[in-house]
Design a protein around this motif. Structure first.
Motif, short mmCIF file in Angstrom:
data_model
loop_
_atom_site.label_atom_id
_atom_site.label_comp_id
_atom_site.label_asym_id
_atom_site.label_seq_id
_atom_site.Cartn_x
_atom_site.Cartn_y
_atom_site.Cartn_z
N LYS A 8 12.91 -4.16 5.83
CA LYS A 8 14.04 -3.99 4.91
C LYS A 8 13.59 -4.16 3.47
O LYS A 8 13.87 -3.32 2.61
CB LYS A 8 15.14 -4.99 5.25
N GLU A 9 12.87 -5.23 3.20
CA GLU A 9 12.41 -5.51 1.84
C GLU A 9 11.45 -4.42 1.34
O GLU A 9 11.59 -3.91 0.22
CB GLU A 9 11.72 -6.87 1.82
N GLY A 10 10.48 -4.05 2.18
CA GLY A 10 9.50 -3.03 1.78
C GLY A 10 10.12 -1.66 1.58
O GLY A 10 9.77 -0.94 0.63
N LEU A 11 11.07 -1.31 2.43
CA LEU A 11 11.71 0.00 2.32
C LEU A 11 12.73 0.04 1.18
O LEU A 11 12.95 1.10 0.57
CB LEU A 11 12.36 0.39 3.65
N LEU A 57 0.82 -1.21 0.00
CA LEU A 57 0.00 0.00 0.00
C LEU A 57 0.86 1.26 0.00
O LEU A 57 0.63 2.18 -0.79
CB LEU A 57 -0.94 0.00 1.21
N LEU A 58 1.87 1.31 0.87
CA LEU A 58 2.75 2.49 0.93
C LEU A 58 3.45 2.74 -0.41
O LEU A 58 3.54 3.89 -0.86
CB LEU A 58 3.82 2.31 2.01
N ASN A 59 3.95 1.68 -1.02
CA ASN A 59 4.66 1.85 -2.28
C ASN A 59 3.73 2.30 -3.40
O ASN A 59 4.10 3.10 -4.25
CB ASN A 59 5.44 0.58 -2.62
N SER A 60 2.49 1.84 -3.35
CA SER A 60 1.47 2.31 -4.29
C SER A 60 1.17 3.79 -4.06
O SER A 60 1.06 4.57 -5.01
CB SER A 60 0.21 1.45 -4.13
N GLN A 61 1.03 4.18 -2.80
CA GLN A 61 0.77 5.58 -2.47
C GLN A 61 1.95 6.47 -2.88
O GLN A 61 1.75 7.58 -3.37
CB GLN A 61 0.48 5.73 -0.98
N ALA A 99 2.37 6.48 8.42
CA ALA A 99 1.92 5.11 8.21
C ALA A 99 2.61 4.08 9.09
O ALA A 99 1.99 3.08 9.46
CB ALA A 99 2.12 4.72 6.75
N LEU A 100 3.87 4.29 9.41
CA LEU A 100 4.61 3.29 10.17
C LEU A 100 4.40 3.45 11.67
O LEU A 100 4.50 4.56 12.20
CB LEU A 100 6.11 3.37 9.85
N LYS A 101 4.13 2.34 12.32
CA LYS A 101 3.93 2.35 13.77
C LYS A 101 5.27 2.39 14.49
O LYS A 101 6.26 1.84 14.01
CB LYS A 101 3.15 1.12 14.20
N ASP A 102 5.27 3.01 15.64
CA ASP A 102 6.42 2.98 16.56
C ASP A 102 7.70 3.53 15.95
O ASP A 102 8.77 2.95 16.13
CB ASP A 102 6.65 1.56 17.09
#
Length: 165
Positions: free
Chosen positions: A146-149, A18-22, A47-50
């Motif tokens: 790591k993968e998502g970022l 979702l973040l990468n789409s946004q 979007a990211l918690k903590d």
């Protein structure tokens, strides 16, 4: 910490999809680096918690210089090889640090930070900056982050105009 919207899924793979789409939508027809990185840091912070800091350092005159970010004030200049960000540049690899107090040479811009992830950003095969995210929790970041970022940074590399660097 910023309160995170309940609109974001708890599953990290779904979250980063979702973040990468946004991010792609935010950068559509807007190649300016400063504008894009400003929105990217705000997107992550919302979007990211903590997490307690999300932002970018850009290479300038052989060192990292503070770029767009969300969070408390930060160190302005970071030498290559110094701290987590400088180590990411020196080694040209992601730094995923579960406890920054155990990282040799950690730069404590915010004493509340306990874990950190830093992803190098490239332009024409050269590091042009880093994405830096801090958390007040130890072990906040994992391989899913790591993968998502890394995908998030790839989108920035592809859609922004880095020719200034």
């Amino acid at each position: 910490m910023v309160e995170v919207s309940n609109l974001y899924p708890n599953d990290k793979k779904e979250l980063y999809a979702l973040l990468n789409s946004q991010l792609k939508a935010l950068l559509d027809n807007e190649p300016d680096v400063i504008a894009g990185l400003s929105n990217a840091s705000a997107l992550l912070m919302g979007a990211l918690k903590d997490i307690n800091w999300s932002g970018f350092y850009l290479m300038k005159r052989g060192e990292l210089l503070l770029g767009p970010f969300q969070g408390k004030t930060a160190c302005v200049h970071i030498a290559v090889g110094r701290g987590v960000c400088g180590s990411a540049v020196l080694k040209d690899e992601v730094q995923l640090v579960t406890d920054v107090h155990e990282f040799p040479g950690h730069i404590a811009c915010d004493s509340a930070s306990r874990s950190e992830i830093v992803i190098p950003i490239h332009y024409n095969g050269t590091i042009t900056g880093v994405l830096d995210i801090d958390s007040p929790l130890t072990c906040r970041f994992d391989l899913n982050d790591k993968e998502g970022l890394m995908e998030f940074v790839t989108i920035l590399e592809e859609l922004l105009d880095w020719s200034f660097s």
